[in-house]
Design a protein around this motif. Structure first.
Motif, mmCIF file in Angstrom:
data_model
loop_
_atom_site.group_PDB
_atom_site.id
_atom_site.type_symbol
_atom_site.label_atom_id
_atom_site.label_comp_id
_atom_site.label_asym_id
_atom_site.label_seq_id
_atom_site.Cartn_x
_atom_site.Cartn_y
_atom_site.Cartn_z
ATOM 1 N N THR A 146 -10.030 -12.172 -10.971
ATOM 2 C CA THR A 146 -8.861 -11.318 -10.738
ATOM 3 C C THR A 146 -9.162 -9.891 -11.160
ATOM 4 O O THR A 146 -9.728 -9.660 -12.233
ATOM 5 N N LYS A 147 -8.791 -8.959 -10.300
ATOM 6 C CA LYS A 147 -8.961 -7.542 -10.606
ATOM 7 C C LYS A 147 -7.629 -6.822 -10.392
ATOM 8 O O LYS A 147 -6.918 -7.097 -9.422
ATOM 9 N N ILE A 148 -7.314 -5.910 -11.311
ATOM 10 C CA ILE A 148 -6.060 -5.158 -11.269
ATOM 11 C C ILE A 148 -6.361 -3.680 -10.991
ATOM 12 O O ILE A 148 -7.242 -3.089 -11.615
ATOM 13 N N ILE A 149 -5.613 -3.117 -10.045
ATOM 14 C CA ILE A 149 -5.781 -1.704 -9.684
ATOM 15 C C ILE A 149 -4.419 -1.027 -9.755
ATOM 16 O O ILE A 149 -3.470 -1.446 -9.078
ATOM 17 N N ARG A 150 -4.324 0.010 -10.547
ATOM 18 C CA ARG A 150 -3.071 0.772 -10.673
ATOM 19 C C ARG A 150 -3.222 2.058 -9.869
ATOM 20 O O ARG A 150 -3.949 2.967 -10.263
ATOM 21 N N LEU A 151 -2.504 2.099 -8.767
ATOM 22 C CA LEU A 151 -2.650 3.211 -7.815
ATOM 23 C C LEU A 151 -1.546 4.242 -8.008
ATOM 24 O O LEU A 151 -0.360 3.904 -8.123
ATOM 25 N N GLN A 152 -1.975 5.500 -7.995
ATOM 26 C CA GLN A 152 -1.045 6.622 -8.067
ATOM 27 C C GLN A 152 -1.198 7.462 -6.804
ATOM 28 O O GLN A 152 -2.298 7.892 -6.466
ATOM 29 N N VAL A 153 -0.095 7.684 -6.104
ATOM 30 C CA VAL A 153 -0.111 8.505 -4.888
ATOM 31 C C VAL A 153 0.335 9.913 -5.246
ATOM 32 O O VAL A 153 1.387 10.103 -5.864
ATOM 33 N N VAL A 154 -0.463 10.908 -4.849
ATOM 34 C CA VAL A 154 -0.192 12.300 -5.200
ATOM 35 C C VAL A 154 -0.184 13.150 -3.931
ATOM 36 O O VAL A 154 -0.774 12.771 -2.912
ATOM 37 N N PRO A 155 0.480 14.315 -3.984
ATOM 38 C CA PRO A 155 0.486 15.200 -2.802
ATOM 39 C C PRO A 155 -0.897 15.766 -2.505
ATOM 40 O O PRO A 155 -1.252 15.997 -1.352
ATOM 41 N N LYS A 156 -1.677 16.015 -3.554
ATOM 42 C CA LYS A 156 -3.001 16.594 -3.414
ATOM 43 C C LYS A 156 -3.922 15.955 -4.441
ATOM 44 O O LYS A 156 -3.522 15.695 -5.571
ATOM 45 N N LEU A 157 -5.156 15.711 -4.034
ATOM 46 C CA LEU A 157 -6.103 15.026 -4.907
ATOM 47 C C LEU A 157 -6.437 15.888 -6.118
ATOM 48 O O LEU A 157 -6.744 17.062 -6.002
ATOM 49 N N THR A 158 -6.337 15.277 -7.284
ATOM 50 C CA THR A 158 -6.716 15.934 -8.533
ATOM 51 C C THR A 158 -7.823 15.122 -9.197
ATOM 52 O O THR A 158 -7.954 13.929 -8.974
ATOM 53 N N ARG A 159 -8.569 15.794 -10.026
ATOM 54 C CA ARG A 159 -9.680 15.130 -10.705
ATOM 55 C C ARG A 159 -9.453 15.140 -12.209
ATOM 56 O O ARG A 159 -9.205 16.193 -12.806
#
Length: 225
Positions: A146-159
């Motif tokens: 099992t793998k867990i991925i917490r995704l965040q959607v943003v208006p513009k890609l940040t690093r």
């Protein structure tokens, strides 16, 4: 030169290059964590890789995805891939989700999926489950990952700082390796050059010794005559 060319590649392309190179080896598999930041209105790959410990063992696997939105309490079925076919269960992702993992095989090691036209509602937690059956001569063994991925959607890609430091360390490692190779080449060249000069000196000394001995022998013969 090769290291300098690698330095010019974006991080995503460099990662894909390394994965492709690893894939050239039989049974090669590299577990890479998925990205966790997606840009709205663009496509995004949810990565999920689970490598077999023994590549020579026959196997088949089923990959199941579940999703829990930012306002959801529980996970709900999202997608399942089995016997080279995929099924979408969550209507929120209908016609926006596609398989992006292992192709033309039931021995799945890459269970990644691709989201088209990402929306802010796609923010949340994704759970990827590998159910693998290892097929031996007299029996079968089942296990799951099992793998867990917490995704965040943003208006513009940040690093993030961690991503920047990781990339800097990667470039430093490449430059350091290139420098070490140059130093090693110079050391080997000098060692070979010194050995060659020593061999030439020994050869010259032997030649002079032989010439001197020949001259003495000639002198002795003339005196005898």
């Amino acid at each position: 030169v090769s290291a300098l060319m690698l330095l010019l590649l974006p991080k995503s392309e460099l990662t894909e290059l390394l994965l492709s190179a690893a894939g050239l080896c039989r049974g090669a598999c590299v577990e890479v964590d998925s990205d966790t930041e997606a840009v709205a209105n663009e496509g995004f790959k949810l990565g999920c890789i689970s490598c077999k410990m023994r590549a020579e063992v026959r196997a088949k696997a089923v990959v199941s995805w579940s999703f829990r939105g930012a306002n959801d309490k529980d996970f709900s079925p999202l997608y399942e891939y089995e016997e080279k076919r995929g099924n979408i269960f969550d209507p929120r992702f209908e016609e926006r989700l596609d398989w992006n993992g292992s192709k033309n095989t039931e021995d799945l090691q890459d269970g990644s999926i691709y989201i088209l036209n990402v929306t802010f509602n796609d923010t949340g937690t994704y759970m990827c489950i590998f159910r693998r059956t290892l097929i031996y001569t007299n029996y079968q063994h089942e296990n799951s990952t099992t793998k867990i991925i917490r995704l965040q959607v943003v208006p513009k890609l940040t690093r993030g700082m961690a991503s920047i430091l990781s990339e800097v360390m990667m470039y430093v490692s490449i430059i350091g390796l290139q420098f070490w190779l140059v130093v090693e080449m110079i050391y080997c060249y000098r060692k070979i050059s010194a050995a060659g000069e020593e061999a030439l000196r020994e050869t010259e000394a032997e030649y002079l010794a032989v010439a001197s001995e020949s001259k003495e022998n000639c002198g002795a013969v003339q005196e005898a005559e």
